[in-house]
Design a protein around this motif. Sequence first.
Motif, short mmCIF file in Angstrom:
data_model
loop_
_atom_site.label_atom_id
_atom_site.label_comp_id
_atom_site.label_asym_id
_atom_site.label_seq_id
_atom_site.Cartn_x
_atom_site.Cartn_y
_atom_site.Cartn_z
N SER A 298 -10.29 2.00 -1.26
CA SER A 298 -9.19 2.78 -1.99
C SER A 298 -9.18 4.12 -1.20
O SER A 298 -10.12 4.73 -0.74
N VAL B 59 -5.60 -4.80 2.95
CA VAL B 59 -5.12 -5.34 1.57
C VAL B 59 -4.07 -6.41 1.71
O VAL B 59 -3.07 -5.95 0.67
N ALA C 298 -11.39 -3.98 1.87
CA ALA C 298 -10.34 -2.83 1.00
C ALA C 298 -11.20 -1.52 0.60
O ALA C 298 -11.96 -1.71 -0.51
N SER D 1 0.70 -1.32 -0.06
CA SER D 1 0.01 0.11 -0.12
C SER D 1 0.73 1.14 0.10
O SER D 1 2.09 1.28 0.45
#
Length: 661
Positions: free
Chosen positions: A90, A52, A88, A13
Amino acid sequence: MLDDVRVLAWGASHAVRLCATLIERAGARISVAEAASPDDFAHDVIIVSSDVCTAAQRSAIAELKAAGKYIVCDITAMGPQASRAGTAWSDAQVQAISGLMDTTGFANGEPVRIGVPFAEISAALYASAAIAAALRVKRLRGIVQNIDVTLFGCAASALTTFLPAAFAGAAAGRVGNRHPACAPWNAYRTRDGWILICTSTEEQWRKIRRVAGVPRLDAPRFATLRDRVRNVDELDRLIETWTATLNTDECSALCERIGVAAGPIVTVKGLSAEPNFRMRHADAARQIDAGGIDRETYGHVSVFGVSRLADNAHAMSRTTVDSDALAPHVGPLTGIKVVEIGQYTTAPLVGKHLAALGAQVVKIEPPDGEVARSWTPGQAGTSYFFALNNTDKQTISLDLKQEADRAYLRTLLADADVLVENLRPGALAKLGFGREALGEINPRLIYCSISGFGIRSAYPARPAFDTVIQAMSGLMDLTRSNGEPVKLGASGADILGGQAALFAIVANLAGPSRQAGTFVEISMQDVAAWCALFASGNPAPAGVVVLCIDGHVWLDSDERLSADALVECATRARCASLTRTSAVAALADAGVRAVPIARVHELIADSDFLADVLSVARDAKGTFWPVLRVPYRLSATPARICNVPGEPRSPMVSAACVSLT
């Protein structure tokens, strides 16, 4: 600082990668692994993003947290207890659900995704500070603990200029390049482009009104700040009748001469030619000129500078540690003493977090109090904005033009560990508190100066506010509404600059005993440009905003669905005739994930905001105030938000309660 600390960045990430970059800049040794087992490395700290990664990696992370052998910092979108946990999200989706996206854009336009991964960058900065605090606790007390940082909490915590309206029961809308509480403050056309002009005080307003020479600006309807905000449309039109007669450089120079913050909008690619950036980061500028911007260009820009406080300071270490600092569960910075000379956002944000981490923070205000105290809305004569940024501080008023008050400040500084300020460069030195003088007062002081363009600057006399720095760092170039540059709705440059300062200070406090004082320099333009270069070299998918009958929803584009394809899907789903909730469901049926774009006032009813972000504090009179938790959780020595300061006291009245001895 963090020399010889071994850190594993385990995951792909942006937040993990950026956090590792920051800690490495502070001296730590970094190992990076996207898939390998953490047992393959020797380390003190492990940075992960458990939401993630694979199921096997999540299981390994849970075991590492339970073992208590390493400091494990888990940076996730929502945190382990949130209703939205386990999915997850964004950065853009977090911007949407946190209200951050709805604050960005023009009043008559749609919400705009911030052009940098703001939530991940903010989480990386806060995580770095939290890790440094945990390392200090480990060194002093032998306690190893875990840290949770949430992107949602970081994004929502940036809304301090918008949440006050929500607290007062009102809906705060987008303001474009304006400020919700100050005017004039906007982008104005010049003969050859645009200029950002920002005023916040009556003195600055009088100066602009005088040099503009527009008779109608003398009208009673512009007499007070509240009047100007109420009549801002007409005010901006009149200001532009003046700026349109000048080119951008002429207008910038004139504003600099009268002490009003102003500057042009600079593209990210144009940073290499921007005079201050090129002077401070010549290597990065040459690389941009030679090869453009790639995924590692941002690494050539440092977000803070560290040097010796003064050449004449005698080496001196602190040989004793306050016994309270060794207690098991008190804050990581218990026993640390801080003097803050700050206003608005940057230095106050630093002081707030240092206080939440356990430090004793004394805030110095001018005789009439900080200007932001009087902003609306608020209660008991104090603004919600001021309360949000100044929790758990002791406040005193000093007139530093008077020798008696300067002598009192010298007394405070003599026993302080940290001085943090965001005055114009050179302002403290003119009052007798330059670096050499501070080294004489306290040879072991950490002195952190936060300014728009830095101490070594191409603009030594130019004041700077958040909007100007956003314009001159590339942030506005990356954040556009229908092609037109627009600032982040939140005070992004201020907040990111304050976060960089917080990390640099705590990293200094986390190291072994200091032998001499330290000077920490923060240029907000440096930090903002670092963010813009990272975003430019590591671009995110475009995504689209879709109109519904009660607001908007956000759709991420990906390799499967382009932005144009998403628009077509939204059209087929008839989103324009649906509520946000119905549109999200209709798009899900079509195989498209959408999230509602929350309005700030709606956060008050959001379960994750109530659980992870919002809290309550009291002032000395027992009045309750809505305040914000910090977006990082240290498992053994948590940060705490408890109190809102009252009116600043004079040193004669409060000498006993604010003494740092």
